[in-house]
Design a protein around this motif. Structure first.
Motif, PDB file in Angstrom:
ATOM      1  N   HIS A  38     -15.782 -21.486  17.068  1.00 47.90           N
ATOM      2  CA  HIS A  38     -14.832 -20.523  17.622  1.00 47.90           C
ATOM      3  C   HIS A  38     -14.731 -19.296  16.721  1.00 47.90           C
ATOM      4  O   HIS A  38     -14.816 -18.152  17.175  1.00 47.90           O
ATOM      5  N   ALA A 148      -5.300 -17.205   3.371  1.00 50.07           N
ATOM      6  CA  ALA A 148      -6.282 -18.288   3.478  1.00 50.07           C
ATOM      7  C   ALA A 148      -6.459 -19.010   2.144  1.00 50.07           C
ATOM      8  O   ALA A 148      -6.593 -20.235   2.097  1.00 50.07           O
ATOM      9  N   VAL A 164     -12.928 -15.668   5.249  1.00 49.57           N
ATOM     10  CA  VAL A 164     -11.835 -16.485   5.775  1.00 49.57           C
ATOM     11  C   VAL A 164     -11.996 -17.910   5.215  1.00 49.57           C
ATOM     12  O   VAL A 164     -12.530 -18.784   5.893  1.00 49.57           O
ATOM     13  N   ILE A 174      -2.799 -26.338   9.208  1.00 49.31           N
ATOM     14  CA  ILE A 174      -2.155 -25.394   8.287  1.00 49.31           C
ATOM     15  C   ILE A 174      -0.639 -25.630   8.269  1.00 49.31           C
ATOM     16  O   ILE A 174       0.001 -25.640   7.213  1.00 49.31           O
ATOM     17  N   ALA A 201       2.399 -17.082   9.154  1.00 47.45           N
ATOM     18  CA  ALA A 201       2.273 -15.917   8.273  1.00 47.45           C
ATOM     19  C   ALA A 201       3.633 -15.551   7.676  1.00 47.45           C
ATOM     20  O   ALA A 201       3.739 -15.185   6.500  1.00 47.45           O
ATOM     21  N   ARG A 205       4.795 -15.156   3.831  1.00 51.08           N
ATOM     22  CA  ARG A 205       5.445 -13.945   3.321  1.00 51.08           C
ATOM     23  C   ARG A 205       6.658 -14.316   2.479  1.00 51.08           C
ATOM     24  O   ARG A 205       6.833 -13.828   1.358  1.00 51.08           O
ATOM     25  N   SER A 237      -6.419  -6.956   3.591  1.00 47.57           N
ATOM     26  CA  SER A 237      -5.747  -6.823   4.889  1.00 47.57           C
ATOM     27  C   SER A 237      -4.249  -7.032   4.828  1.00 47.57           C
ATOM     28  O   SER A 237      -3.497  -6.390   5.544  1.00 47.57           O
ATOM     29  N   GLU A 238      -3.805  -7.969   3.997  1.00 53.53           N
ATOM     30  CA  GLU A 238      -2.443  -8.463   4.149  1.00 53.53           C
ATOM     31  C   GLU A 238      -1.394  -7.694   3.358  1.00 53.53           C
ATOM     32  O   GLU A 238      -0.200  -7.766   3.658  1.00 53.53           O
ATOM     33  N   PRO A 285      -6.943  -3.041   6.928  1.00 56.87           N
ATOM     34  CA  PRO A 285      -5.605  -2.429   6.815  1.00 56.87           C
ATOM     35  C   PRO A 285      -5.343  -1.707   5.487  1.00 56.87           C
ATOM     36  O   PRO A 285      -4.819  -0.606   5.492  1.00 56.87           O
ATOM     37  N   TYR A 286      -5.693  -2.305   4.357  1.00 55.11           N
ATOM     38  CA  TYR A 286      -5.375  -1.644   3.083  1.00 55.11           C
ATOM     39  C   TYR A 286      -6.572  -1.596   2.141  1.00 55.11           C
ATOM     40  O   TYR A 286      -7.244  -2.612   1.931  1.00 55.11           O
TER      41      TYR A 286
ATOM     42  N   TYR B  52      -4.387   0.007  16.208  1.00 52.05           N
ATOM     43  CA  TYR B  52      -3.931  -0.985  15.232  1.00 52.05           C
ATOM     44  C   TYR B  52      -2.495  -1.440  15.518  1.00 52.05           C
ATOM     45  O   TYR B  52      -1.890  -2.100  14.680  1.00 52.05           O
ATOM     46  N   PRO B 189      -0.479  -1.500  10.374  1.00 56.80           N
ATOM     47  CA  PRO B 189       0.406  -2.321   9.549  1.00 56.80           C
ATOM     48  C   PRO B 189      -0.367  -3.467   8.901  1.00 56.80           C
ATOM     49  O   PRO B 189      -1.474  -3.789   9.322  1.00 56.80           O
ATOM     50  N   SER B 190       0.220  -4.041   7.870  1.00 49.33           N
ATOM     51  CA  SER B 190      -0.330  -5.228   7.219  1.00 49.33           C
ATOM     52  C   SER B 190      -0.726  -6.261   8.281  1.00 49.33           C
ATOM     53  O   SER B 190      -0.046  -6.430   9.282  1.00 49.33           O
ATOM     54  N   ALA B 191      -1.848  -6.936   8.070  1.00 45.22           N
ATOM     55  CA  ALA B 191      -2.324  -7.879   9.098  1.00 45.22           C
ATOM     56  C   ALA B 191      -3.133  -8.988   8.466  1.00 45.22           C
ATOM     57  O   ALA B 191      -3.651  -8.849   7.369  1.00 45.22           O
ATOM     58  N   THR B 192      -3.235 -10.087   9.175  1.00 48.61           N
ATOM     59  CA  THR B 192      -4.121 -11.163   8.728  1.00 48.61           C
ATOM     60  C   THR B 192      -4.806 -11.771   9.938  1.00 48.61           C
ATOM     61  O   THR B 192      -4.273 -11.766  11.044  1.00 48.61           O
ATOM     62  N   SER B 193      -6.016 -12.261   9.722  1.00 42.42           N
ATOM     63  CA  SER B 193      -6.702 -13.027  10.763  1.00 42.42           C
ATOM     64  C   SER B 193      -7.131 -14.363  10.193  1.00 42.42           C
ATOM     65  O   SER B 193      -8.113 -14.951  10.620  1.00 42.42           O
ATOM     66  N   ASP B 194      -6.393 -14.832   9.195  1.00 39.08           N
ATOM     67  CA  ASP B 194      -6.823 -16.029   8.471  1.00 39.08           C
ATOM     68  C   ASP B 194      -6.594 -17.327   9.230  1.00 39.08           C
ATOM     69  O   ASP B 194      -7.151 -18.359   8.874  1.00 39.08           O
ATOM     70  N   ILE B 195      -5.745 -17.297  10.249  1.00 35.40           N
ATOM     71  CA  ILE B 195      -5.505 -18.521  11.007  1.00 35.40           C
ATOM     72  C   ILE B 195      -6.266 -18.430  12.328  1.00 35.40           C
ATOM     73  O   ILE B 195      -5.896 -17.675  13.222  1.00 35.40           O
ATOM     74  N   GLU B 196      -7.349 -19.139  12.408  1.00 42.49           N
ATOM     75  CA  GLU B 196      -8.203 -19.185  13.601  1.00 42.49           C
ATOM     76  C   GLU B 196      -8.627 -17.801  14.077  1.00 42.49           C
ATOM     77  O   GLU B 196      -8.874 -17.586  15.257  1.00 42.49           O
ATOM     78  N   LEU B 197      -8.665 -16.841  13.154  1.00 44.42           N
ATOM     79  CA  LEU B 197      -9.052 -15.460  13.437  1.00 44.42           C
ATOM     80  C   LEU B 197      -8.153 -14.792  14.480  1.00 44.42           C
ATOM     81  O   LEU B 197      -8.548 -13.804  15.096  1.00 44.42           O
ATOM     82  N   ASP B 198      -6.950 -15.306  14.661  1.00 42.53           N
ATOM     83  CA  ASP B 198      -5.956 -14.632  15.496  1.00 42.53           C
ATOM     84  C   ASP B 198      -5.307 -13.552  14.652  1.00 42.53           C
ATOM     85  O   ASP B 198      -4.823 -13.835  13.565  1.00 42.53           O
ATOM     86  N   ARG B 199      -5.280 -12.308  15.147  1.00 41.21           N
ATOM     87  CA  ARG B 199      -4.683 -11.246  14.346  1.00 41.21           C
ATOM     88  C   ARG B 199      -3.157 -11.334  14.412  1.00 41.21           C
ATOM     89  O   ARG B 199      -2.570 -11.424  15.485  1.00 41.21           O
ATOM     90  N   VAL B 200      -2.528 -11.340  13.245  1.00 43.22           N
ATOM     91  CA  VAL B 200      -1.070 -11.315  13.148  1.00 43.22           C
ATOM     92  C   VAL B 200      -0.696 -10.067  12.365  1.00 43.22           C
ATOM     93  O   VAL B 200      -1.185  -9.866  11.256  1.00 43.22           O
ATOM     94  N   GLY B 202       1.611  -7.946  10.049  1.00 44.08           N
ATOM     95  CA  GLY B 202       2.738  -8.091   9.136  1.00 44.08           C
ATOM     96  C   GLY B 202       2.676  -9.330   8.296  1.00 44.08           C
ATOM     97  O   GLY B 202       3.109 -10.394   8.717  1.00 44.08           O
ATOM     98  N   VAL B 203       2.126  -9.212   7.108  1.00 46.44           N
ATOM     99  CA  VAL B 203       2.229 -10.308   6.170  1.00 46.44           C
ATOM    100  C   VAL B 203       3.067  -9.783   4.998  1.00 46.44           C
ATOM    101  O   VAL B 203       4.279  -9.916   5.012  1.00 46.44           O
TER     102      VAL B 203
END
Lengths: 492, 218
Positions: A38, A148, A164, A174, A201, A205, A237-238, A285-286, B52, B189-200, B202-203
């Motif tokens: 996936h 991650a 990742v 998780i 997430a 945070r 990114s985060e 992002p950053y 974004y 904005p701050s983002a992550t795709s670390d969980i199943e590559l779903d973009r979230v 704000g971290v």
């Protein structure tokens, strides 16, 4: 061989089985295979779309390769220039021959700051030198702050992907890890935590914020180190990277010597190539850039540890040195049919996938089971070369390394011995017939089962199932159905 | 031998076969997309920032204060950080809207601690450069943007950028930036795709990013 020392294989990966053996086990983990299929399919599609937007992509790849080659081919000069620029900017430069020396440098700085914890930005170099373990042994807690990496650290797990690292974990796993582990090392996860990625997430945070706000020392890597301006670059990114690079008073960056780029202008190329290849975004992002110390803004004590740890050994191979161009984007992992099925752990290193298969045996020398097997962890389909933003010809490097592995083992390997035996047998039809009779006899004993291994041919049959020999050879069948006069002439 | 000398000696031995000296590749090539017009570049910038899931507002120069106040109201901010060098009319607009202002004087004056920054809802800044092909804003942390922590710890960032600051592609921005400054490139904005590559979204960084694009054409 060059006589330049290789990297010592860390205790984590000592005695790892060959890739083929580890991969066989990984293939049995259906959950991991589903997660990986996936994830890699998603990221492949994203990458293809944003790379397709850039008309001059091929020209960028060439420029990226040339920038890295310029730096690598003249690495001593550019490192000296980098050191001078960093020092002018108020940074302190350290040099580390190997993992142990880098660990000691970081521990000494942290101790001088009288702290028992550091916050960390995700960094492949510090994973490679197992800095967290070294810090822990010295009584200093290292908090991973990338989501991650946090999942991997809390789950007492190993990363399986460069970008990742928790790609092998799904949301339910998780959630379990967060609920079970967060409370033991800081702010606990909320009791009503669901497996919605946004809630997970949010939990990270809250858990990490108290650590960011109180930390005195941060440890990072760097994606690029610019020789002419003394600028370090971290792409993320985060925002955990910005937190670590900005809030603590002291910043220590561990940078592999191959990360140097000649000039600031090279970022115009690299910052187009890396995000699109890596996360499949137009830009991550950053991105933070800092050139030593800025009075009143960010850390007022900045250290840079330049790390060799086997890189000079790789550089000494005129063909293999191309692998040092790698900017750790992980595009090659995501397009690799072998990685997609076997996962990252089978590669026995923090560098998995096609790039790991060429980098690890060069960094560590091809002496262990896993490093000897890695050049064969590929079907040579070529997808990795096409995806690589700095044009590392991974398939050619794999073939180059296979030659080295075979040369080292020549005459002593089971393959070499069996080929010698085969050539003796094929020279005389009587010998061949005798061997075939023996094989068919074996088949009557084995029955209708696939032969999975043959004693003495372990390595050869590990990745190849041997078909059961037929109960009758062609020669026997011909003799039975056509009589003995069907026997043809022409033995030789 | 020191580690430095030993590593440099290893690297010299490793590259002994290289016949050329540094600079062998010649000029650094500039590979950049081009734009037919400034209007096209600005439209692309606005589209890509919005991609974004940042909020983009285009306005004329005399509306900036009002748009800044409106963005802060949407974010339900009560306290707002204002860097020392921020445009006085934007500050006045935030004050008129009833927000509590927190000032950070930068290098020389009094500065807020990390914990104090954590108690502030939002921050308003200017920007140095915008990049159209990537939807990126670059801060160089001069007095109208403040030191790096200001745009990191609060949960909302309202960033004001002028149309003439937006360039077309990444190399154009690199050429304009001063490398000795700390630089922060922000793309959404701050983002992550670390969980199943779903973009979230704000971290750890601001979870809400509002970009006010000041266009003299309105």
């Amino acid at each position: 061989m060059s006589g330049i020392p290789v990297q010592q294989t860390s205790s984590t990966f000592l005695g790892m089985p060959s890739f083929q053996r580890a991969a066989r086990e990984a293939l049995g983990d259906t959950q991991q295979r589903r997660n990986l299929a996936h994830a890699t399919a998603t990221i492949r599609a994203k990458r293809a779309q944003v790379v397709g937007e850039v008309e001059q992509w091929e020209a960028l790849r060439v420029a990226g390769a040339e920038a890295k080659d310029e730096a690598l081919h003249h690495l001593p000069d550019y490192l000296e220039q980098l050191e001078a620029s960093l020092t002018d900017n108020g940074a302190v430069v350290h040099w580390a021959r190997d993992a142990a020396e880098a660990g000691r440098i970081v521990i000494d700085i942290a101790r001088a700051k009288d702290t028992d914890e550091v916050v960390k930005v995700k960094s492949m170099a510090t994973q490679e030198i197992e800095l967290n373990e070294a810090l822990e042994a010295a009584g200093i807690a290292a908090w991973e702050t990338d989501l991650a990496e946090l999942i991997v650290q809390l789950g007492q797990d190993r990363p399986s992907h460069i970008l990742v690292p928790a790609i092998h974990r799904n949301r339910a796993e998780i959630r379990e890890i967060f609920l079970r582990e967060m409370g033991g090392v800081g702010r606990a996860a909320p009791e009503d935590l669901s497996d919605d990625p946004a809630r997970l997430a949010e939990a990270a945070r809250l858990h990490l914020r108290e650590k960011f706000l109180r930390a005195k020392v941060a440890v990072s890597g760097a994606n690029f180190a610019i020789a002419d301006t003394g600028t370090l670059v971290v792409v993320e990114s985060e925002g955990n990277g910005r937190m670590c690079l900005t809030l603590p008073e002291t910043l220590i960056s561990v940078v592999g010597v191959e990360k140097v780029l000649p000039t600031f202008a090279d970022l115009g190329t690299m910052l187009q190539l890396l995000p699109r290849s890596s996360t499949g975004e137009r830009m991550n992002p950053y991105t933070s850039m800092w050139s030593g110390i800025t009075p009143g803004d960010g850390p007022q004590e900045v250290h840079v540890v330049l790390l060799d740890n086997g890189r000079s050994h790789v550089l000494a191979d005129e063909v293999g040195r191309e692998a040092l161009r790698c900017i750790r984007c992980s595009a090659c992992l995501n397009v690799c049919p072998v990685y997609e099925r076997a996962g990252g752990h089978a590669y026995g290193s923090v560098y998995p996938g096609p790039i790991g298969a060429v980098l690890n045996p060069q960094l560590r020398g091809a002496s262990s089971d896993v490093d000897k097997s890695l050049p064969y962890a590929s079907s040579l389909c070529g997808a990795c070369f096409e995806a690589c933003p700095v044009r590392i010809d991974i398939p050619s490097l794999l073939v180059h390394l296979r030659t080295q592995v075979v040369d080292e083992a020549s005459g002593r390997s089971p393959e070499a011995a069996s080929m010698k035996a085969a050539s003796w047998m094929f020279r005389d039809h009587r010998r061949l017939e005798a061997a075939q009779r023996a094989a068919t006899l074996g088949s009557r004993l084995i029955g209708d089962r696939t032969v999975r291994s043959v004693p003495g041919l372990g390595a050869w049959t590990q990745a190849r199932d041997l078909p059961t020999p037929p109960p009758e050879t062609f020669r026997q069948w011909w003799a039975r159905t056509h009589g003995e006069d069907g026997h043809t002439e022409g033995d030789g | 031998m020191s580690a430095r000398e030993e590593i440099l000696a290893r690297l010299r031995a490793a590259t002994a076969d290289v016949p050329t000296g540094p600079g062998a590749r010649g000029e650094v090539p500039t590979i950049a997309a081009t734009s037919a017009s400034d209007v096209e570049t600005l439209d692309l910038f606005v589209d890509h920032v919005a991609d974004y899931r940042a909020t983009v507002i285009r306005c004329s120069p005399d509306q900036v204060g009002a748009e800044v106040a409106a963005a802060l109201a949407r974010g339900r901010a009560h306290t707002v950080l204002v860097p020392d060098g921020l445009d006085a009319s934007w500050v006045a607009a935030a004050q008129t809207a009833g927000l509590t202002l927190r000032r950070d004087a930068g290098a020389d004056g009094e500065r807020l601690s990390a914990d104090e920054l954590d108690g502030v809802d939002a921050v308003v800044t200017a920007a140095r450069v915008g990049i159209a092909t990537t939807g990126t804003i670059v801060l160089d942390h001069t007095p109208d943007q403040g030191r790096r922590a200001l745009t990191l710890v609060p949960d909302q960032h309202v960033c004001v950028i002028r149309a003439d600051q937006v360039v077309h592609d990444v190399p154009d921005a690199v050429a304009l930036l001063e490398p000795s400054r700390p630089l922060t490139w922000i793309s959404g904005p701050s983002a992550t795709s670390d969980i199943e590559l779903d973009r979230v979204e704000g971290v750890h960084g601001p979870r809400t990013l509002d970009v006010v694009v000041v266009d003299p054409r309105g």
